[in-house]
Each structure stands twice: as C-alpha cells, then as structure tokens.
Design an enzyme around this catalytic site. Structure first.
Site, mmCIF file in Angstrom:
data_model
loop_
_atom_site.group_PDB
_atom_site.id
_atom_site.type_symbol
_atom_site.label_atom_id
_atom_site.label_comp_id
_atom_site.label_asym_id
_atom_site.label_seq_id
_atom_site.Cartn_x
_atom_site.Cartn_y
_atom_site.Cartn_z
ATOM 1 N N ARG A 118 5.037 -15.941 28.057
ATOM 2 C CA ARG A 118 3.580 -15.879 27.778
ATOM 3 C C ARG A 118 2.947 -14.553 28.175
ATOM 4 O O ARG A 118 1.730 -14.461 28.351
ATOM 5 C CB ARG A 118 2.835 -17.046 28.437
ATOM 6 C CG ARG A 118 3.346 -18.398 27.972
ATOM 7 C CD ARG A 118 2.373 -19.511 28.234
ATOM 8 N NE ARG A 118 2.912 -20.750 27.721
ATOM 9 C CZ ARG A 118 3.705 -21.560 28.407
ATOM 10 N NH1 ARG A 118 4.016 -21.271 29.651
ATOM 11 N NH2 ARG A 118 4.156 -22.657 27.866
ATOM 12 N N LYS A 140 -2.636 -4.027 18.854
ATOM 13 C CA LYS A 140 -2.183 -4.869 17.741
ATOM 14 C C LYS A 140 -0.669 -4.842 17.732
ATOM 15 O O LYS A 140 -0.051 -3.767 17.660
ATOM 16 C CB LYS A 140 -2.697 -4.328 16.409
ATOM 17 C CG LYS A 140 -4.093 -4.775 16.070
ATOM 18 C CD LYS A 140 -4.420 -4.423 14.629
ATOM 19 C CE LYS A 140 -5.844 -4.782 14.317
ATOM 20 N NZ LYS A 140 -6.220 -4.342 12.951
ATOM 21 N N GLU A 182 -3.191 8.701 8.717
ATOM 22 C CA GLU A 182 -4.035 7.928 9.651
ATOM 23 C C GLU A 182 -4.996 8.862 10.407
ATOM 24 O O GLU A 182 -6.098 8.453 10.779
ATOM 25 C CB GLU A 182 -3.175 7.131 10.642
ATOM 26 C CG GLU A 182 -2.221 6.108 10.017
ATOM 27 C CD GLU A 182 -2.866 4.780 9.603
ATOM 28 O OE1 GLU A 182 -4.108 4.705 9.532
ATOM 29 O OE2 GLU A 182 -2.107 3.820 9.330
ATOM 30 N N LYS A 224 -10.113 6.159 18.092
ATOM 31 C CA LYS A 224 -9.539 4.811 18.118
ATOM 32 C C LYS A 224 -9.947 4.077 19.397
ATOM 33 O O LYS A 224 -10.295 2.893 19.358
ATOM 34 C CB LYS A 224 -8.016 4.857 17.987
ATOM 35 C CG LYS A 224 -7.420 3.455 18.074
ATOM 36 C CD LYS A 224 -6.453 3.106 17.019
ATOM 37 C CE LYS A 224 -6.164 1.597 17.017
ATOM 38 N NZ LYS A 224 -4.978 1.253 16.285
ATOM 39 N N GLU A 234 -11.251 -7.245 16.503
ATOM 40 C CA GLU A 234 -11.611 -7.043 15.101
ATOM 41 C C GLU A 234 -12.544 -8.125 14.546
ATOM 42 O O GLU A 234 -12.237 -8.785 13.548
ATOM 43 C CB GLU A 234 -10.337 -6.949 14.240
ATOM 44 C CG GLU A 234 -10.596 -6.222 12.935
ATOM 45 C CD GLU A 234 -9.326 -5.889 12.160
ATOM 46 O OE1 GLU A 234 -8.461 -5.198 12.727
ATOM 47 O OE2 GLU A 234 -9.215 -6.344 11.027
ATOM 48 N N ARG A 238 -13.901 -2.743 14.226
ATOM 49 C CA ARG A 238 -12.470 -2.396 14.210
ATOM 50 C C ARG A 238 -11.880 -2.499 12.810
ATOM 51 O O ARG A 238 -10.924 -1.786 12.482
ATOM 52 C CB ARG A 238 -11.687 -3.270 15.200
ATOM 53 C CG ARG A 238 -10.229 -2.864 15.256
ATOM 54 C CD ARG A 238 -9.505 -3.322 16.478
ATOM 55 N NE ARG A 238 -8.136 -2.852 16.446
ATOM 56 C CZ ARG A 238 -7.269 -2.978 17.414
ATOM 57 N NH1 ARG A 238 -7.637 -3.560 18.542
ATOM 58 N NH2 ARG A 238 -6.031 -2.532 17.307
ATOM 59 N N ASN A 242 -9.100 -0.176 8.946
ATOM 60 C CA ASN A 242 -8.254 -0.634 7.845
ATOM 61 C C ASN A 242 -8.603 0.003 6.513
ATOM 62 O O ASN A 242 -8.168 -0.486 5.468
ATOM 63 C CB ASN A 242 -8.392 -2.146 7.703
ATOM 64 C CG ASN A 242 -7.407 -2.851 8.582
ATOM 65 O OD1 ASN A 242 -6.212 -2.630 8.463
ATOM 66 N ND2 ASN A 242 -7.901 -3.677 9.471
ATOM 67 N N HIS A 245 -6.036 0.171 3.778
ATOM 68 C CA HIS A 245 -4.857 -0.592 4.192
ATOM 69 C C HIS A 245 -4.605 -1.839 3.337
ATOM 70 O O HIS A 245 -3.467 -2.291 3.246
ATOM 71 C CB HIS A 245 -4.976 -1.001 5.667
ATOM 72 C CG HIS A 245 -4.677 0.125 6.626
ATOM 73 N ND1 HIS A 245 -5.367 1.316 6.618
ATOM 74 C CD2 HIS A 245 -3.760 0.238 7.629
ATOM 75 C CE1 HIS A 245 -4.889 2.098 7.571
ATOM 76 N NE2 HIS A 245 -3.919 1.478 8.193
ATOM 77 N N HIS A 249 -1.117 -2.107 2.131
ATOM 78 C CA HIS A 249 -0.195 -3.195 2.472
ATOM 79 C C HIS A 249 0.379 -3.826 1.205
ATOM 80 O O HIS A 249 1.555 -4.211 1.160
ATOM 81 C CB HIS A 249 -0.910 -4.259 3.314
ATOM 82 C CG HIS A 249 -1.184 -3.821 4.721
ATOM 83 N ND1 HIS A 249 -2.052 -4.484 5.559
ATOM 84 C CD2 HIS A 249 -0.709 -2.781 5.446
ATOM 85 C CE1 HIS A 249 -2.091 -3.858 6.735
ATOM 86 N NE2 HIS A 249 -1.296 -2.831 6.685
ATOM 87 N N HIS A 262 4.488 3.682 5.756
ATOM 88 C CA HIS A 262 3.176 3.068 5.936
ATOM 89 C C HIS A 262 2.056 4.085 5.647
ATOM 90 O O HIS A 262 1.118 3.798 4.898
ATOM 91 C CB HIS A 262 3.057 2.528 7.368
ATOM 92 C CG HIS A 262 1.714 1.957 7.680
ATOM 93 N ND1 HIS A 262 1.263 0.767 7.160
ATOM 94 C CD2 HIS A 262 0.697 2.438 8.453
ATOM 95 C CE1 HIS A 262 0.039 0.528 7.602
ATOM 96 N NE2 HIS A 262 -0.330 1.522 8.384
#
Ligand code: NAD
Ligand code: GLY
Length: 360
Positions: A118, A140, A182, A224, A234, A238, A242, A245, A249, A262
């Site tokens: 955990r 993330k 980026e 960032k 997010e 935030r 993206n 993205h 993606h 990417h």
C-alpha cells in the site's frame, strides 16, 4: 545545482537539477529512511548509469530489477516482476524504490511503489529530457492497457526528483526532440515568454548547449511544479498539461505502442489541437504556423498517420480520462500561452480537424 520545490504540504518534495548529481550520495540518502533499496531500470540504461547509482548507495542493501526497454512493456505484467523481487527479498514497508530511467520506468516504478504494501517511498531519477521536464514530476504513475494508454495507475508523489543533465549526453537526437515537445507544451499552455524564448533558442537546445538545456529544464519543472501544487489530482488546471495528449494517446494506441515516441505523438496532437483552436476562432493562422514551425524545427512529426482515419481517432479518443459520460473533452488554446480547461467538443468541428488537418 538548482533546487525547486513541489509544494504539497507535508508531501512537498524537491527537484534537484544540475550536472553530476548521480555521483552525489547525499541527495539520495537524505530521503532514504531504511536499509532496503530497490533500483528499477531497463536494459539500455543499466549499462550506462546503474553502477553510478549503486556506487552512491554503498551503505544500503540494494536489489535491482532490469526490465526490457520499451513502451510495449509498460504493463501490469512487468510491474509484477518488480513485486516478485520485492517479495522474494522480503522488502518491508519502509523500503525505498528508485526509478532510474525515462518516463516508462518512472511511471512503472512509481506505480509499483504506490501499490507495494500500500505504498513505499520512491525516488525519481529521470534519464530522458521528457522525464526530466514532465513525467518524473507530479506523481502520475501507471501502466498501459491494450485498450488505452496509462489507463491503470495512481497519483503517488516521490520523495525527491534527481535530474542530472549529464545523462542527456547519451540520449539520441530523436528522444531529445520528443522531450522538447513537452517543453514547448509549457510555453503554449501558460508561459508565452518561455515559448518566445524557445523560438529564439531552439537550435541551442537541439545542439545540446548545456546552459540552454538547464534553463529549459528549470522553466519546465517550475511550470509543472506550480500546476501540480495548485491541482495535484487533476480536478482543474492540471488537465491543461494534457494539451495535444488526447489526439496523441489515440495515435500511440492506434499505431501500436512504440511506433511513435510519446513526445512525437504529443507534437502531432498539439498541432491538431492548434488547428481546432483556430477553427474555434481563438488562434490565428499565423499562430498555428508558429506552433507547427517550432515542432518542425525540432524534426518532430506534425501530421497524423495516414492509417488512422477519423472514425478510428474518435473511437480511440473516446477512451480518455478527461471524458465525462462519453463526451470527448479537450484542452485547446485561447492564444499562445493561454490554455482552456477541458471543454466539450462539437463533433462536427472535431471531424473537420480530423479529416482536414494534415490530410491534404
Ligand atoms: P522512455 O522511458 O521509453 O525512454 C526513451 C528511450 O530512451 C528508451 O529506449 C530508454 O531506454 C532510453 N533512454 C533513457 N534514458 C537514456 C539515456 N540517458 N541515454 C540513452 N538512452 C536513454 O520514454 P520517455 O519519453 O522518457 O517517456 C515516455 C513515457 O512517459 C510514456 O509512457 C508516457 O506515457 C510517460 N509520461 C508520463 C507522464 C507522467 O506525468 N507520469 C508525463 C509524460 C509522459
Ligand atoms: N503529464 C501530465 C501531468 O503530469 O499531469
């Protein structure tokens, strides 16, 4: 060395940026609380940098996990290999995991750290430009699923990020350019002055001028860190990170993980988002040209692959974490330096971009 802080209350952490940091044991050891340490890396990075890290960890009990190299291995199956090592060596809850690599290793290592018993402490040592300016900061973590990129994951912050600019010496030009996608993103979404600096200095970055690279890494991490401090999970701003993205993606998933890097997919997606922003009446033709031109100067692709038609794009874009009730939501640009929050997109306008931009 420069130190930036990601401010998240009692989970705040430093980002160390500088040269020769891998050889500075105190940076690691100040956030390692117990003897057991596991270093996760891959087959490409291990021969280059693993020994340097291990030499800095002389007083600890260290295990290593060396994964195959590639986005296609960013899966639950390979995260399980990390758990296998931790369990077979009886790692306890106060162990520390070090992710030494690009965004793939950082995302997988962070996710393993979030899940093992955990949650155990972890340190990000990003070794690509993309990882230094983006993926290592902000917590993330996760893996891909055949039906969608980064669909399995957790928000889980590291104890610190050690961004050693020297490791970029061994990065190939294509990977460096992918990282620049980026970097350009920060200028576009929230920092027009930085975008203009990039227009002036992009050739210095491409020729790896160390001063220019250090500045670009710092400005990117600063942007960032501010966004993450404001909105860790997010629920708002935030999501602007993206930009491009959702298209990107779809390109990554639709072309098969590993076909496009990417950052390359993000570059194409950002051009598509810019085209859509122009159709909304926000960006001018000249703005869109400026954006495309900057990516082109980095030798990044700017048009979508021919084999992804608009139907396939829509199908892939429907699997996105920003979508609500099946409605595609995107980040667009009001102007260079000002992004929208996620907005519902009129399907016809989206189809115009998908069918027209880069297709003629
Ligand atoms: P990557 O991790 O695949 O690394 C790119 C390649 O460079 C790999 O072959 C790697 O082995 C090699 N490499 C790494 N460091 C090197 C070095 N110093 N010298 C020589 N070769 C080196 O790719 P990436 O672009 O770093 O990361 C992309 C991943 O990051 C994607 O999975 C993406 O989804 C994820 N990502 C995550 C976030 C986040 O916030 N968590 C943000 C952006 C991207
Ligand atoms: N890379 C997007 C984010 O960290 O939110």
């Amino acid at each position: 060395m420069n130190t930036l802080l990601v401010e998240l209350g009692d989970r705040s952490y430093p980002i160390y940026i500088g040269a020769g940091l891998l050889n500075q044991p105190e940076l690691y050891t100040r956030c390692i609380k117990a003897k057991q340490v596991v270093v996760i890396t891959n087959e490409t990075i291990a021969p280059l940098y693993l020994n340097k890290v291990l030499n800095s960890l002389g007083n600890f009990t260290v295990e290593t996990v060396i994964l195959p190299d590639g986005e296609q291995f960013k899966t639950l199956e390979y995260v399980t290999q990390i758990f296998d090592t931790l369990l077979s060596h009886k790692f306890s809850r106060n162990a520390t995991l070090i992710a030494l690599g690009g965004g793939v290793i950082g995302d997988m290592g962070g996710f393993a750290a979030a899940c093992y018993q955990r949650g155990i402490a972890f340190i990000q040592i990003p070794t690509t430009l993309l990882a230094q300016v983006d993926s290592s900061v902000g917590g993330k973590t996760g893996v891909n699923h055949p039906l969608g990129k980064n669909m399995i994951g957790a928000f889980y912050q590291p104890q610190c990020v050690i961004a050693d600019a020297d490791v970029l010496d061994t990065l190939d030009d294509r990977q460096l350019a992918a990282g620049l996608a980026e970097v350009i993103k920060y200028g576009l979404i929230r920092d027009k002055i930085f975008f203009e600096w990039l227009e002036t200095n992009i050739d210095r970055l491409l020729t790896r001028d160390k001063v220019a690279l250090a500045y670009a890494i710092e400005q990117s991490c600063l942007n960032k860190a501010q966004v993450v401090s404001e909105d860790e999970t997010e629920t708002g701003v935030r999501a602007t990170l993206n930009l491009g993205h959702t298209f990107g993606h779809a390109i990554e998933t639709g072309s098969g993980y590993g076909t496009y890097l990417h950052g390359e997919a993000v570059a194409i997606g950002t051009c598509q988002a810019a085209d859509l922003s122009r159709r909304k009446g926000w960006l001018t033709d000249a703005d869109v040209e400026r954006i495309i031109n900057l990516f082109k100067r980095c030798h990044l692709p700017t048009t979508p692959p021919d084999n992804l038609n608009s139907d396939r794009f829509l199908e892939l874009m429907a699997v996105d974490k920003k979508n609500v009730n099946g409605q595609i939501r995107l980040i667009l640009l009001h102007s260079i330096g000002v992004a929208t929050l996620p907005i519902d997109i009129d399907k016809n306008l989206l189809l115009e971009t998908l069918n027209t931009y880069g297709r003629i």
